[in-house]
Design a protein around this motif. Sequence first.
Motif, mmCIF file in Angstrom:
data_model
loop_
_atom_site.group_PDB
_atom_site.id
_atom_site.type_symbol
_atom_site.label_atom_id
_atom_site.label_comp_id
_atom_site.label_asym_id
_atom_site.label_seq_id
_atom_site.Cartn_x
_atom_site.Cartn_y
_atom_site.Cartn_z
ATOM 1 N N UNK A 53 28.788 0.477 -2.174
ATOM 2 C CA UNK A 53 29.089 0.494 -0.736
ATOM 3 C C UNK A 53 27.929 -0.013 0.103
ATOM 4 N N UNK B 9 28.527 -3.617 0.022
ATOM 5 C CA UNK B 9 29.814 -3.905 0.663
ATOM 6 C C UNK B 9 29.703 -3.835 2.178
ATOM 7 N N UNK C 34 46.658 -7.588 18.007
ATOM 8 C CA UNK C 34 46.065 -8.411 19.057
ATOM 9 C C UNK C 34 47.110 -8.911 20.047
ATOM 10 N N UNK D 116 47.268 -6.086 22.387
ATOM 11 C CA UNK D 116 46.070 -5.997 23.227
ATOM 12 C C UNK D 116 46.141 -7.005 24.375
ATOM 13 N N UNK E 54 44.635 -1.489 25.128
ATOM 14 C CA UNK E 54 43.351 -2.184 25.091
ATOM 15 C C UNK E 54 42.293 -1.366 24.362
ATOM 16 N N UNK E 55 42.321 -0.048 24.544
ATOM 17 C CA UNK E 55 41.221 0.751 23.994
ATOM 18 C C UNK E 55 41.494 1.344 22.618
ATOM 19 N N UNK F 163 42.217 -1.883 18.940
ATOM 20 C CA UNK F 163 41.181 -2.463 18.072
ATOM 21 C C UNK F 163 40.791 -1.543 16.919
ATOM 22 N N UNK F 164 40.952 -0.239 17.086
ATOM 23 C CA UNK F 164 40.624 0.664 15.981
ATOM 24 C C UNK F 164 41.571 0.416 14.816
ATOM 25 N N UNK G 271 40.475 -2.962 13.091
ATOM 26 C CA UNK G 271 39.346 -2.917 12.155
ATOM 27 C C UNK G 271 39.726 -2.110 10.918
ATOM 28 N N UNK H 180 39.500 -3.607 7.212
ATOM 29 C CA UNK H 180 38.691 -2.998 6.154
ATOM 30 C C UNK H 180 39.545 -2.701 4.931
ATOM 31 N N UNK I 121 40.081 -5.844 2.958
ATOM 32 C CA UNK I 121 38.885 -6.214 2.188
ATOM 33 C C UNK I 121 38.725 -5.269 1.000
ATOM 34 N N UNK J 76 35.497 -0.145 -1.272
ATOM 35 C CA UNK J 76 35.437 -0.109 0.179
ATOM 36 C C UNK J 76 35.137 1.294 0.665
ATOM 37 N N UNK J 77 35.028 1.438 1.980
ATOM 38 C CA UNK J 77 34.580 2.723 2.512
ATOM 39 C C UNK J 77 35.659 3.800 2.406
ATOM 40 N N UNK K 12 38.793 9.392 5.892
ATOM 41 C CA UNK K 12 38.308 8.583 7.014
ATOM 42 C C UNK K 12 39.395 7.600 7.447
ATOM 43 N N UNK L 70 40.862 7.165 11.238
ATOM 44 C CA UNK L 70 40.966 5.893 11.941
ATOM 45 C C UNK L 70 42.411 5.583 12.293
#
Lengths: 215, 564
Positions: free
Chosen positions: A145, A148, B174, B177, B215-216, B219-220, B223, B227, B230, B237-238, B249, B253
């Motif tokens: 990580x 990453x 988007x 948004x 708008x606020x 975006x969360x 991302x 993530x 990816x 990954x996280x 987590x 999110x």
Amino acid sequence: MPTRRSLLSPVRSDAARTVPQRDTPFDDPKARFQAGLFGMWLFLATLAVLFVSAILGYVVVRVDNGDGFIPANAPAPPSILLASTVLLVVSSATMQRAANAGRRGDPAQGGMMLVTIALALGFLAIQAVAWRQWVTQGVLVADNLYAWTFYVLTGMHAAHVLGGLPAMAITAVKAARAAYTPDNHRGIVYCAMYWHFLDGAWIVLYATLWFGSLR
Amino acid sequence: MTTLDTRPIHDEVPGNYLTFRRGLLSWLLTLDHKRIGVMYLVAVLVSFFVGGVMALLVRTKLLWPGEVSWMTADEYNKAFTLHGAIMVFLVIIPSIPGALGNFVLPIMLGAKDVAFPRLNLFSFYLWVLGAACAVYSLLAGGFDTGWTFYTPYSSQFGAGGTIPVLVGVFILGFSSIFTGVNFIVTIHKLRPPGMTWFRMPLFLWALYATAVIQVLATPVLGITVAMLVIERAFNIGIFDPAMGGDPVLFQHFFWFYSHPAVYIMILPGMGIISEIIAVHSHRHIFGFRFIAFSSIAIAIFSFLVWGHHMFTSGQSPLMNVLFSAITFSVAIPSAVKVFNWLATLYKGSISLNTAMWYGLAFIFLFTIGGLTGIPLAVLSTDIHLHDTYFVVAHFHYVMMGSALIAMIGGLHHWWPKMFGVMFNETWGKIACALVFIGFNMTFFTQFMLGSQGMPRRYYLYQPEFQIYHHISTGGSYIMGLGFLITAIYLIHSLFAGKKAPANPWGGASLEWQCTSPPPHDNFATTPRVGDCYDFSAVSWDEKKQGYVVDAEAHVAAAHHGKGH
Ligand code: HEM
Ligand SMILES: [Cu+2]
């Protein structure tokens, strides 16, 4: 009933060609500019939330794992990133000068835009070198990580820089023709706002990654 | 600026936005907010049809407790996931702002367009691109994670189309948004002289509050799914617990966006209901400021309650208690609205038009939906109800029974304005009644199923639940029939409907003061505004077969402080 037939009618009327489309509801260019500025601020707020959440995700896994997050022989973020940081800060300054020149209608706007783009490309080149350094040291994105998060966060920022470049290029072409005047300098000002944002975002991101790499 | 040509194209009809330009390209490349709104409408309704077919397939499978030959468990998972993802991301989130909001918002402001017409068209094409990704994901093997994409299932397992659909969700985010940015700026910068914030129609207050969330919060989500993509691609990954990541987590999110997102869905619907209730009761909306501020309060609170989706995730007991407590407080502004609508109806002279039927259906269904949120917000009961059909029933009452019903009510309310034709009221009411009855059959039974322990998203179930599933599936067919009838009479009206007057229901806000359908420019000159809920200057005109607003008297009344 013509009103209804028109919905489906394939016939093109001559009006379609002769009257240009209205691309703004504002009659007054000043009001249009003000609205654009406000819109840009909102867009930057969106991007800020995006970056903050990404950084938050990083902080959570970094804190969760303690120092075990950093593998024993992992390198710190390449110090060449200091150089790219300097380039980006300078590019922010030249971008601002370009925008100021645009506001005055000063032909210097073109030159300054070109310098800014050159600095932006330089920034991206250094980011690529930094990635290469880690890769040659054998630190790959799928290893852990620590690696990453580094690649993903710097990559995310680079993607935003890259995404800004087409707009920068269009602005530069216009600026080279001194198209921005005291009456209309919307484009170059919006560009500058975006650029300063990426500058600030990078500094926060880099500082976070750097602190995170300390044991 | 070039001068605009509003010359009528046909001599026999006054020019309107539909006839202003011709040909397919004039639609696909249009910058006119009305046409973009119509394109959204078509796109959203097509998606609604596809999502609806998936739902009917899922419901049909559930007629049998065991395996069925024509749908495997895997296909079942893909079907309900596709249904949920389509309905949330392609239908309910964009429907009201994209279709009705786009059409009505600038007209309600007396403006010529939204602040950024090009951005508006761009949003629409982002929607199209996002939808294309979803279609592509089906070719790539579909996706079966549920619309919530929980890790680690979505990051390590899941069907082959998971990455494309996540990319689609990112793009759709988007789109949402940019619509939000556009609406906020439009409302700030294009209100006509005299339209203070407290003279602004409540639909616009609702769209404004919605836009702030778009708008606020969006975006969360952006991302997060980025993530996740990816993580899936690199197998690390996280959110990956094996490598020191944190799958919970992801839930934080996801719900940090998706709880506010449920208000992206419902707030515009509440705005429509405020319009429908006031106009069809011909009575000044009761408690304007309460309704307006409750929209803002909901928008703010909505950011603070996401953890109520995670009571069983192992988050700390203190967090559970805090999230539970704050969740209760969200119910207050929602209830404030309901009471104000009821107070408006009381002593109103109610016209029971189809739109009003939908308005009343909304109030009933939203009340049930909101009240059943409370046992879910109570920690002790949620342990039992979480991930059961009770949750499914709860959110269908609010998302479908409320948000979607409001959208359809709004469609009927503004249909004459949008297309210049009247639909058949009798069929409208029959269809509304079928939808209402079918809806309650479908979902009320699911409260019972859930409280008796039937888990959601299961292919197989205990035989004792079969009777409930039969009622539920039967209800869904009735609902489907209702929507089918709606589609038929609405489409029929486009070809054979009576010509609509400018103001068929007796509204006083600006959109009722331009012709139906509106001209390309909406208004030749910026109109003067009065109190949009003061109906004292609105009267029936026999010759026009519609209402007329005495603009002078209307504006004068507002200036003398009358009508409040
Ligand atoms: C009015 C007060 C409301 C309260 C107190 C409330 C409370 C809750 C709670 C506590 C849950 C989590 C249940 C669980 O998973 O165990 C939940 C789920 C849900 N609620 Fe609400 N809710 C309210 C209104 C709404 C509204 C207005 C909407 C949407 C328009 C909505 C949409 C949803 C959805 C979509 C879920 C479940 C998502 C999923 O797990 O797939 N709720 N609600
Ligand atoms: Cu929630």
